[in-house]
Design an enzyme around this catalytic site. Structure first.
Site, PDB file in Angstrom:
ATOM      1  N   GLY A   1       0.693  -1.222   0.013  1.00 32.25           N
ATOM      2  CA  GLY A   1      -0.044   0.110   0.038  1.00 32.25           C
ATOM      3  C   GLY A   1       0.815   1.368  -0.143  1.00 32.25           C
TER       4      GLY A   1
ATOM      5  N   ASP B   1       8.761  -8.168   8.868  1.00 29.59           N
ATOM      6  CA  ASP B   1       9.498  -7.246   7.728  1.00 29.59           C
ATOM      7  C   ASP B   1      10.396  -6.316   8.460  1.00 29.59           C
ATOM      8  OD1 ASP B   1       9.960  -6.846   5.296  1.00 29.59           O
ATOM      9  OD2 ASP B   1       8.514  -5.470   4.926  1.00 29.59           O
TER      10      ASP B   1
END
Length: 675
Positions: A359, A472
């Site tokens: 996004g 991440d």
């Protein structure tokens, strides 16, 4: 004798000059005005052929000024007191629309014979947004205001006020006068009829009186507005007197028919019969307006209503949200899309902070609270079941740690989720590391960021009520606040697990170069896979290079961990540090971080330290074990650089590490799982 007489003469002469400043002064305009001999005019102000002072014409959004050309000495000395003064004038306001006008007239005492900074409309040509209210204005005014301005706390749209350096009047009253019977009579400033105003200031009592009356009537004994203010700190020694006026969106003409002024005495009474006459205001124009203008206005209003209905319908569709019954329990964590839309100014590209695989992130400022936020737009395809995912988001929002980017809440609409985070003003860490950054971080700043990220990751793994696997960890997901503290962000990839449960996943998510071998092989994300990513992050920050770089010149792939290990194997591990850090750094600390990065990058998850151990090493609470590849060759465990990074043997007294038997490199380990 001659010298004595000369001294007496000079004393008498200068005393005469000094006394002259306190002498009376008066003037009167009964037969019209005559610029530029005795009147200075600016803006759209003109004098009509019959001598009327026409401050404004029918031009919208303009100002007009008229001042007596000579300065008047209000004080005997700069620090003295203001002398008594009074003024009287007759005015009239003519508007093209009988019930509307703009914006009024003000009698002004100002330090200059012009007001170049004065704005039109509600500022009446006196001030502007920047200087309104400043004590340095040194302006005294009496306003005849025909528009209600809530920002100045106006009484109504037909009032008289005393202004000192600001359009917020120190005292005001609806326009009118007190008759002989003590009854208040209203006056309409925009009635197009001439009216008379008296302004009196008593230098001894500091009393300011403003009185009004219809034309041809005597001055009432009771003033309309009274205030007690010492003008000595407001007015300078020499000042100019005159008028200021302004128009707004309505066509209006402001007239002064006559004017008198007196210093240390009453202003001379005006000879009303000798004043120039106002022009004839033909009623035809009004009737023409209602005959032609009103139908046009009606049509305009009808079309405006239709447009408004269409706008509202479109607006509702534009800001439509998805809200299901199960979301009511999360109400306080949910943001309205409308608020986020306005906060980000419509998600325009100008406010785009960054774009990733999950996004785009936009900067915003919440209306009302002025809270700076970052809004991440995530498609629905990047989630599990929606109810489960929203529950996780709300749960994450309850986290509170100084090294985590606060997740404030969410919004859901039209196939996308919007995650709302606290805004970090210094952006992501990666922009300070790569591609010859304009601003670099020194070692003290980098180790501070490393400690912060380690602390935040430890909180996710062990200190919160549920285990959070970040998945991440990398420099671009570390944000820096105003004090350059590292904050771990982007929980869009995080999954929550109860302590002791077996984490499962159906697909691999993360970034190449940070993925642990077992993660790519099994698809399972664990605390150990986060530690592996943290190891890559340590090398990334210390070396100022990405974990994997594709070098177009040689068509080869640069592997940071192999490179660092190769330098360590040669006994020159410090050659890996980022040269942009400069020479002022703790080399032992840099070496420890590089070796810890290699340790965390071990292809065997059992050989990696926990984040608790990592924090101990970084804080100096525990010493990092001696990690020498030369000492490991005898045990059959060694780092492979060119031929492969297959095994990492560590000489721990607890013997917790086991080596690999294969001969693959780190890159192979990451892609094949380290087999």
């Amino acid at each position: 004798m001659f010298l004595k007489l000369l001294t007496i003469f000079f004393f008498f002469f200068f005393n005469l000059i000094f006394q002259s400043s306190s002498q009376s002064l008066n003037f009167a305009y009964n037969n019209g005005f005559n610029p530029p001999t005795d009147l200075s005019i600016q803006g759209i102000t003109t004098v009509t052929p019959n001598g009327l002072l026409k401050l404004t014409n029918t031009t919208v959004q303009k100002t007009g000024h008229a001042f007596y050309t000579k300065p008047i000495r209000f004080k005997d000395s700069p620090n003295g007191t203001v002398s008594s003064f009074s003024t009287s004038f007759v005015f009239a306001i003519h508007s093209q629309i009988a019930i509307l006008s703009g914006h009024g007239i003000a009698f002004v005492v100002a330090p200059n014979a012009s007001l170049p900074y004065g704005n039109p409309s509600q500022y009446i040509g006196l001030f502007n947004l920047a200087n309104n209210g400043n004590e340095t204005n040194h302006v005294f005014a009496v306003e005849l205001d025909t528009i209600l301005s809530t920002e100045f706390n106006d009484t109504n749209d037909n009032h008289v006020g005393i202004d000192i350096n600001s359009l917020k009047s120190v005292q005001s009253s609806p326009a009118g006068y007190w008759d002989e019977k003590g009854q208040f009579k209203n006056l309409t400033l925009i009635s197009r009829k001439p009216m008379q105003v008296w302004v009196d200031y008593d230098g001894r009592t500091n009393k300011i009186d403003v009185t009004m009356a219809p034309f041809n009537e005597d001055k009432p004994t009771r003033p309309l507005v009274t205030a007690v203010r010492d003008l000595s700190s407001v007015l300078l020694q020499d000042m100019y007197v005159g008028f200021s006026s302004a128009t707004g969106s309505v066509l209006s003409e402001h007239y002064i028919l006559g004017w008198s002024f007196g210093l240390n005495e009453k202003a001379p009474p005006l000879a009303l019969s000798r004043l120039p006459k106002l022009p004839r205001f033909e009623p035809k124009r009004i009737s023409e307006f209602y005959k032609i203008g009103m139908p046009l206005i009606s049509l305009f209003l009808i079309f405006s209503f239709i447009f408004l209905v269409c706008y509202i319908v479109r607006r509702r569709r534009k800001f439509a949200e998805e809200l299901e019954e199960w979301e009511k329990e999360f109400g306080k964590n949910r943001f309205r899309f409308k608020d986020l839309y306005y906060a980000t100014k419509g998600f325009k590209e100008k406010g785009l902070l960054g774009t990733g695989g999950f996004g785009s992130v936009y900067k915003g400022v919440m209306p009302g609270t002025k809270l700076e936020i970052a809004v991440k737009r995530v498609s629905h395809e990047s989630r599990q079941g929606m109810k489960e995912f929203v529950a996780e988001i709300v749960s994450i929002g309850r986290m509170s740690h100084r090294n985590l980017v606060p997740l404030l809440g969410y919004c859901r609409r039209r196939g996308e989720l919007l995650l709302v985070y606290d805004y970090m003003p210094n952006g992501s860490l990666d922009k300070y590391l790569y591609n010859t950054p304009e601003v670099t971080l020194n070692w003290k700043q980098r180790i501070k960021v490393i400690l912060g990220v380690a602390s935040g990751l430890f909180y996710l793994h062990e200190e919160w009520e549920q285990v959070v696997i970040h998945r991440d960890v990398k420099a671009s997901n570390v944000l820096l606040d105003g004090e350059l503290n590292g904050r771990l962000g982007d929980f869009g990839l995080a999954r929550l697990y109860d302590h002791g449960s077996d984490p499962q996943t159906t697909h691999v998510v993360g970034t190449l170069g940070y993925l642990a071998p077992e993660h790519t092989r099994t698809g399972r994300a664990t605390m150990a896979t986060d530690v592996f990513a943290f190891g890559a992050f340590l090398l990334e920050v210390a070396c100022g290079r990405r974990p994997i770089e594709f070098q177009q010149e040689t068509d080869e792939t640069f592997l940071l961990v192999d490179w660092v290990f190769g330098l360590w194997n040669k006994g020159d591990i410090l050659a890996a540090k980022d040269p942009n850090m400069g020479s002022e750094c703790d080399e032992k600390e840099v070496e420890m971080v590089l070796k810890l990065g290699l340790l965390c990058s071990h292809s065997d998850p059992r050989a990696r330290p926990s984040m608790r151990q990592v924090l101990h090493y970084l804080r100096g609470d525990a010493k990092l074990p001696e990690l020498s590849p030369l000492d490991l060759s005898g045990s059959g465990m060694m780092f492979g650089v060119h031929d492969g990074f297959s095994e990492l043997g560590m000489s721990y007294s607890s013997s917790v590490f086991k080596g690999f038997t294969g001969g693959s490199s780190i890159a192979d380990s990451q892609l094949s799982g380290g087999r």
